[in-house]
Design a protein around this motif. Structure first.
Motif, PDB file in Angstrom:
ATOM      1  N   ALA A   1       0.852  -1.302  -0.205  1.00  6.75           N
ATOM      2  CA  ALA A   1      -0.091   0.096  -0.276  1.00  6.75           C
ATOM      3  C   ALA A   1       0.688   1.117  -0.035  1.00  6.75           C
ATOM      4  CB  ALA A   1      -1.070  -0.157   1.165  1.00  6.75           C
ATOM      5  N   LYS A   2       1.503   1.065   0.723  1.00  2.00           N
ATOM      6  CA  LYS A   2       2.779   2.718   1.020  1.00  2.00           C
ATOM      7  C   LYS A   2       3.122   2.628  -0.380  1.00  2.00           C
ATOM      8  CE  LYS A   2       6.356  -0.046   2.235  1.00  2.00           C
ATOM      9  NZ  LYS A   2       5.366  -1.912   2.476  1.00  2.00           N
ATOM     10  N   LEU A   3       3.383   1.945  -1.444  1.00  2.63           N
ATOM     11  CA  LEU A   3       3.347   2.015  -2.400  1.00  2.63           C
ATOM     12  C   LEU A   3       2.651   2.556  -3.524  1.00  2.63           C
ATOM     13  CD1 LEU A   3       5.561  -1.194  -3.563  1.00  2.63           C
ATOM     14  CD2 LEU A   3       7.019   1.110  -2.673  1.00  2.63           C
ATOM     15  N   TYR A   4       1.455   3.181  -3.127  1.00  5.73           N
ATOM     16  CA  TYR A   4       0.098   3.613  -3.559  1.00  5.73           C
ATOM     17  C   TYR A   4      -0.061   5.183  -3.165  1.00  5.73           C
ATOM     18  CZ  TYR A   4       0.542  -0.219  -6.989  1.00  5.73           C
ATOM     19  OH  TYR A   4       0.593  -0.720  -8.304  1.00  5.73           O
ATOM     20  N   VAL A   5       1.044   6.254  -3.455  1.00  8.45           N
ATOM     21  CA  VAL A   5       0.563   6.951  -2.801  1.00  8.45           C
ATOM     22  C   VAL A   5       1.487   8.664  -3.566  1.00  8.45           C
ATOM     23  CG1 VAL A   5       0.979   8.741  -0.120  1.00  8.45           C
ATOM     24  CG2 VAL A   5       1.073   6.570  -0.566  1.00  8.45           C
ATOM     25  N   PRO A   6       0.010   8.912  -3.609  1.00  7.74           N
ATOM     26  CA  PRO A   6       0.462  10.426  -4.751  1.00  7.74           C
ATOM     27  C   PRO A   6       1.401  11.038  -4.160  1.00  7.74           C
ATOM     28  CG  PRO A   6      -1.685  10.480  -3.345  1.00  7.74           C
ATOM     29  CD  PRO A   6      -0.934   9.613  -3.300  1.00  7.74           C
ATOM     30  N   ASP A   7       2.012  12.046  -5.188  1.00  9.99           N
ATOM     31  CA  ASP A   7       3.235  12.676  -4.568  1.00  9.99           C
ATOM     32  C   ASP A   7       1.809  14.340  -4.454  1.00  9.99           C
ATOM     33  OD1 ASP A   7       2.546  13.910  -6.952  1.00  9.99           O
ATOM     34  OD2 ASP A   7       4.165  13.837  -7.780  1.00  9.99           O
TER      35      ASP A   7
ATOM     36  N   LEU B   1       5.850   1.768 -11.164  1.00 10.92           N
ATOM     37  CA  LEU B   1       7.085   1.307 -10.196  1.00 10.92           C
ATOM     38  C   LEU B   1       8.188   0.737 -10.371  1.00 10.92           C
ATOM     39  CD1 LEU B   1       4.830  -1.383  -7.558  1.00 10.92           C
ATOM     40  CD2 LEU B   1       4.895   0.926  -7.280  1.00 10.92           C
ATOM     41  N   ASP B   2       8.458   0.643 -12.155  1.00 11.26           N
ATOM     42  CA  ASP B   2       9.708   0.080 -12.122  1.00 11.26           C
ATOM     43  C   ASP B   2      10.215   1.641 -12.642  1.00 11.26           C
ATOM     44  OD1 ASP B   2       8.598   1.540 -14.531  1.00 11.26           O
ATOM     45  OD2 ASP B   2       8.468  -0.176 -15.768  1.00 11.26           O
ATOM     46  N   GLY B   3       9.746   2.331 -12.551  1.00 10.14           N
ATOM     47  CA  GLY B   3      10.176   4.286 -12.936  1.00 10.14           C
ATOM     48  C   GLY B   3       9.527   4.721 -14.194  1.00 10.14           C
ATOM     49  N   SER B   4       9.701   4.510 -14.344  1.00 14.31           N
ATOM     50  CA  SER B   4       9.662   4.289 -16.611  1.00 14.31           C
ATOM     51  C   SER B   4       8.829   5.307 -16.264  1.00 14.31           C
ATOM     52  CB  SER B   4       9.154   2.958 -17.031  1.00 14.31           C
ATOM     53  OG  SER B   4       7.889   2.800 -17.268  1.00 14.31           O
ATOM     54  N   LYS B   5       7.936   5.624 -15.790  1.00 14.37           N
ATOM     55  CA  LYS B   5       7.236   6.628 -16.431  1.00 14.37           C
ATOM     56  C   LYS B   5       6.106   7.412 -14.696  1.00 14.37           C
ATOM     57  CE  LYS B   5       4.070   6.781 -19.888  1.00 14.37           C
ATOM     58  NZ  LYS B   5       2.579   5.373 -21.275  1.00 14.37           N
ATOM     59  N   THR B   6       5.693   8.775 -15.006  1.00 12.72           N
ATOM     60  CA  THR B   6       5.332   9.091 -13.981  1.00 12.72           C
ATOM     61  C   THR B   6       3.451   9.910 -14.466  1.00 12.72           C
ATOM     62  OG1 THR B   6       6.448  10.670 -13.346  1.00 12.72           O
ATOM     63  CG2 THR B   6       4.381  11.413 -11.940  1.00 12.72           C
ATOM     64  N   ILE B   7       2.243   9.257 -13.885  1.00  9.68           N
ATOM     65  CA  ILE B   7       1.189   9.979 -14.332  1.00  9.68           C
ATOM     66  C   ILE B   7       0.329  10.279 -13.578  1.00  9.68           C
ATOM     67  CG2 ILE B   7       0.911   7.559 -16.299  1.00  9.68           C
ATOM     68  CD1 ILE B   7      -0.002   6.255 -14.259  1.00  9.68           C
TER      69      ILE B   7
ATOM     70  N   ASN C   1      -5.308   2.356 -11.880  1.00 10.82           N
ATOM     71  CA  ASN C   1      -6.475   1.413 -12.217  1.00 10.82           C
ATOM     72  C   ASN C   1      -7.815   1.994 -12.815  1.00 10.82           C
ATOM     73  OD1 ASN C   1      -6.149  -0.664 -10.525  1.00 10.82           O
ATOM     74  ND2 ASN C   1      -7.209  -0.238  -8.719  1.00 10.82           N
ATOM     75  N   ASP C   2      -7.158   2.833 -14.126  1.00 12.82           N
ATOM     76  CA  ASP C   2      -8.476   3.626 -14.873  1.00 12.82           C
ATOM     77  C   ASP C   2      -8.687   2.642 -15.916  1.00 12.82           C
ATOM     78  OD1 ASP C   2      -6.303   3.672 -15.907  1.00 12.82           O
ATOM     79  OD2 ASP C   2      -6.358   6.075 -16.529  1.00 12.82           O
ATOM     80  N   ASP C   3      -8.073   1.558 -15.908  1.00 16.13           N
ATOM     81  CA  ASP C   3      -8.365   0.282 -17.286  1.00 16.13           C
ATOM     82  C   ASP C   3      -8.207   1.074 -17.607  1.00 16.13           C
ATOM     83  OD1 ASP C   3      -8.942  -1.884 -17.503  1.00 16.13           O
ATOM     84  OD2 ASP C   3     -11.421  -1.069 -18.608  1.00 16.13           O
ATOM     85  N   TYR C   4      -6.469   1.604 -18.169  1.00 12.02           N
ATOM     86  CA  TYR C   4      -5.997   1.625 -19.258  1.00 12.02           C
ATOM     87  C   TYR C   4      -4.283   1.942 -18.597  1.00 12.02           C
ATOM     88  CZ  TYR C   4      -3.453   4.174 -22.877  1.00 12.02           C
ATOM     89  OH  TYR C   4      -2.054   3.990 -24.360  1.00 12.02           O
ATOM     90  N   CYS C   5      -3.407   0.203 -19.331  1.00  9.03           N
ATOM     91  CA  CYS C   5      -1.809   0.470 -18.882  1.00  9.03           C
ATOM     92  C   CYS C   5      -1.234   0.943 -19.787  1.00  9.03           C
ATOM     93  CB  CYS C   5      -1.212  -1.027 -19.903  1.00  9.03           C
ATOM     94  SG  CYS C   5      -0.408  -1.543 -19.193  1.00  9.03           S
ATOM     95  N   ASP C   6      -0.498   2.194 -18.340  1.00 10.88           N
ATOM     96  CA  ASP C   6      -0.102   3.128 -18.689  1.00 10.88           C
ATOM     97  C   ASP C   6       2.118   2.879 -18.847  1.00 10.88           C
ATOM     98  OD1 ASP C   6      -1.593   5.408 -19.059  1.00 10.88           O
ATOM     99  OD2 ASP C   6      -1.805   4.558 -17.305  1.00 10.88           O
ATOM    100  N   CYS C   7       2.235   1.362 -17.077  1.00  5.26           N
ATOM    101  CA  CYS C   7       3.097   1.269 -17.304  1.00  5.26           C
ATOM    102  C   CYS C   7       3.790  -0.573 -17.744  1.00  5.26           C
ATOM    103  CB  CYS C   7       3.580   0.874 -16.126  1.00  5.26           C
ATOM    104  SG  CYS C   7       3.152   2.245 -14.392  1.00  5.26           S
TER     105      CYS C   7
END
Ligand code: MAN
Length: 545
Positions: free
Chosen positions: A39-45, A53-59, A65-71
């Motif tokens: 849970a601690k990994l899913y906190v907005p800035d 989580l792989d640092g590949s993108k910021t969204i 969980n908007d049903d669209y795959c970004d990462c």
């Protein structure tokens, strides 16, 4: 699945809000599908953004969980199947939490791993929450396994205790037995000498009586055999004469090859006869009855062999000679051969057993003098048998202990308890058996060897190999892999043949039940103490003897 599109902003906004309501909610404060520990990994800035989580993108955090795959790693869709590669967490309250692949979220299948049904939340498929019942059954099964393991561990501690004490005991016993070797060997040698002497004394002391009895016993056999030999010798001489007369009287002008062959074979026979050293005793009457009998038997077989050779010569000619020549001498020899074949065939039976006739055992002599010698011989033999038994027992004992001490019973000697213990397993066709550290067999109306213990496989001391069994038709030598699992009794629970002539035995036994950590050290300490005490006790008893 939702698409980020600038062309349809209203649709996009509607879809996003729907996705947020159905996907972004979970029991803990984390997004759906995220485990409490993540849970601690899913906190907005602070600007409400979030990084994959792989640092590949910021969204935007709202895109989780908007049903669209970004990462790339799929970490933005833990609660939908949009990425499919992430992990969806099922809380499974009442049972054990689990993670499934996100591709299985809302796929219309109630996944067993998600007994709470949380993987199917889109309303298309109703998955009841069965965690309480499933959890209860699992807890029962766990309790059962736990109690098997507890009892198994208790029994295994007993095995270990036995194994370690046994090793000390065997080492001491080996020492004792080795110290007895010289003594029992000496006693055996003395007893052997005494038995030989007593036997010689008996043979010498009862010689005349024995010979008289033996003579009486063998006389009828010798007479019978003399008659047979006489008859056979006459037959041989008659065949010899026939061939001699053929040789002298046949018509040499005919050059009949069959006749020539027979005559030259006869010449060879005569030459060989002349070269043979005489083996028959000249004066049978001066020999002991046994020797007479042997000499008669030997001579009989020589004569029988001669008859065979001479007949072969005549028979060869009889089959191949040229009848048109009408050679008187040849015809006479053929006539003799025919007559011989008829009479010999009927009298042959008398000789049928001759070649196998063996001397009968000596009858006991019953004069008091001979009896005295025999009694002395018998009791010396008894002493010898006894000494020999003791010596063998000591040697066998040493071999048996050395074999056991050289075996690998595991680091804590657990398996010493099971050495040479045999177990059977019956299936519809065969009864399989294994004697641990010994041999494995497959039995039906006959027994097929499946292999001999050849060692442990791996380092865990739970898989044994038995190799070098009977060769498989068109295949390898049979072998057994014996795989052990924890149980409160030692027994074979299944036998299969996964590959032709390669058998898999499953054996349950306390010997492989896990012993909770920490207990072993304490136990080892106690056992070492006990072994020292047992060893001392053994040495004390040994010294007292
Ligand atoms: C026997 C048995 C079988 C094995 C065949 C191989 O029938 O030992 O287990 O598969 O021989 O020919």
């Amino acid at each position: 699945m939702k698409t980020h599109s600038v062309c349809f902003p209203i649709l996009a906004t509607l879809a996003l809000s729907a996705a947020v309501t159905i996907a972004n909610v979970s029991n803990n404060n984390a997004p759906r599908g995220v485990s409490p520990s993540n849970a601690k990994l899913y906190v907005p800035d602070n600007v409400n953004n979030w990084s994959c989580l792989d640092g590949s993108k910021t969204i935007p955090f709202s895109a989780v969980n908007d049903d669209y795959c970004d990462c790339i790693d799929g970490s933005d869709e833990p609660g939908t199947s949009a990425c499919g590669t992430g992990q969806f967490y099922c809380a499974n309250i009442g049972h054990t939490p689990s993670n499934i692949k996100t591709s299985r979220v809302n796929d219309g299948v109630c996944d067993e791993e998600c007994c709470d049904g949380s993987d199917e939340y889109d309303g298309q498929t109703q998955c009841p929450n069965v965690c309480e019942e499933v959890g209860a059954t699992a807890r029962e099964e766990n309790d059962r396994i736990q109690s098997v393991q507890n009892e198994g561990a208790r029994l295994r501690r007993g095995f270990i205790k036995h194994g370690k004490a046994n090793k000390v005991l065997l080492t001491n016993e080996l020492e004792t037995l080795r110290s007895q070797v010289d003594h029992v060997q000496l006693a055996l040698n003395d007893a052997r000498d005494a038995a030989n002497e007593a036997q010689e004394a008996y043979l010498e002391g009862s010689k005349s009586e024995r010979e008289a009895t033996r003579k009486q016993q063998l006389e009828p056999l010798i007479q019978e055999q003399t008659k047979r030999l006489k008859y056979a010798s006459e037959v041989r001489d008659m065949l010899k004469l026939t061939l001699q007369s053929l040789k002298e009287n046949h018509n040499k002008n005919f050059h009949d090859m069959a006749v020539k062959g027979t005559v030259s074979g006869f010449d060879d026979y005569i030459v060989a006869q002349g070269e043979k050293t005489e083996t028959v005793e000249d004066d049978l009457a001066t020999l002991s009855s046994d020797r007479q009998f042997d000499a008669l038997m030997d001579e009989t077989s020589v004569v029988l062999r001669d008859i065979g050779t001479l007949h072969d010569l005549l028979d060869g000619m009889k089959r191949d000679y040229n009848t048109e020549y009408n050679d008187e001498a040849v015809l006479a020899a053929v006539k003799v051969t025919d007559d011989f074949e008829i009479t010999w065939d009927s009298s042959r039976l008398d000789f049928a057993d001759v070649e196998h006739l063996v001397l009968p055992e000596e009858l006991p002599v019953d004069s008091p003098e001979a009896e005295k010698f025999r009694d002395a011989m018998d009791s010396a033999q008894e002493v010898f048998n006894d000494a020999s038994g003791k010596e063998s027992k000591v040697q066998e004992g040493i071999r048996d202990i050395e074999r056991k001490l050289n075996m690998d019973f595991g680091p804590d000697e657990t398996f010493a308890q099971l050495v040479d213990n045999c177990f059977d397993f019956k299936d519809t066709e065969y009864t399989y058996s294994v004697c641990l550290f010994g041999d494995a067999n497959q039995n039906s109306h006959s027994s097929t060897h499946l292999g001999k213990f050849s060692g442990w496989e791996g380092d865990n001391y739970d898989v044994q190999m038995y190799t070098g069994g009977a060769k498989c038709w068109n295949g390898p030598e049979r072998s057994v892999k014996l795989v052990m699992s924890c149980g409160t009794t030692t027994e074979i629970v299944s036998v299969t043949e996964p590959e032709k002539c390669e058998y898999l035995f499953k054996l349950q036994t306390p010997a492989v039940c896990p012993i909770p950590e920490g207990e072993v050290d304490e136990q080892e300490h106690q056992q070492e103490q006990q072994q020292v005490e047992e060893g001392e006790e053994h040495t004390r008893k040994h010294d007292e003897l």
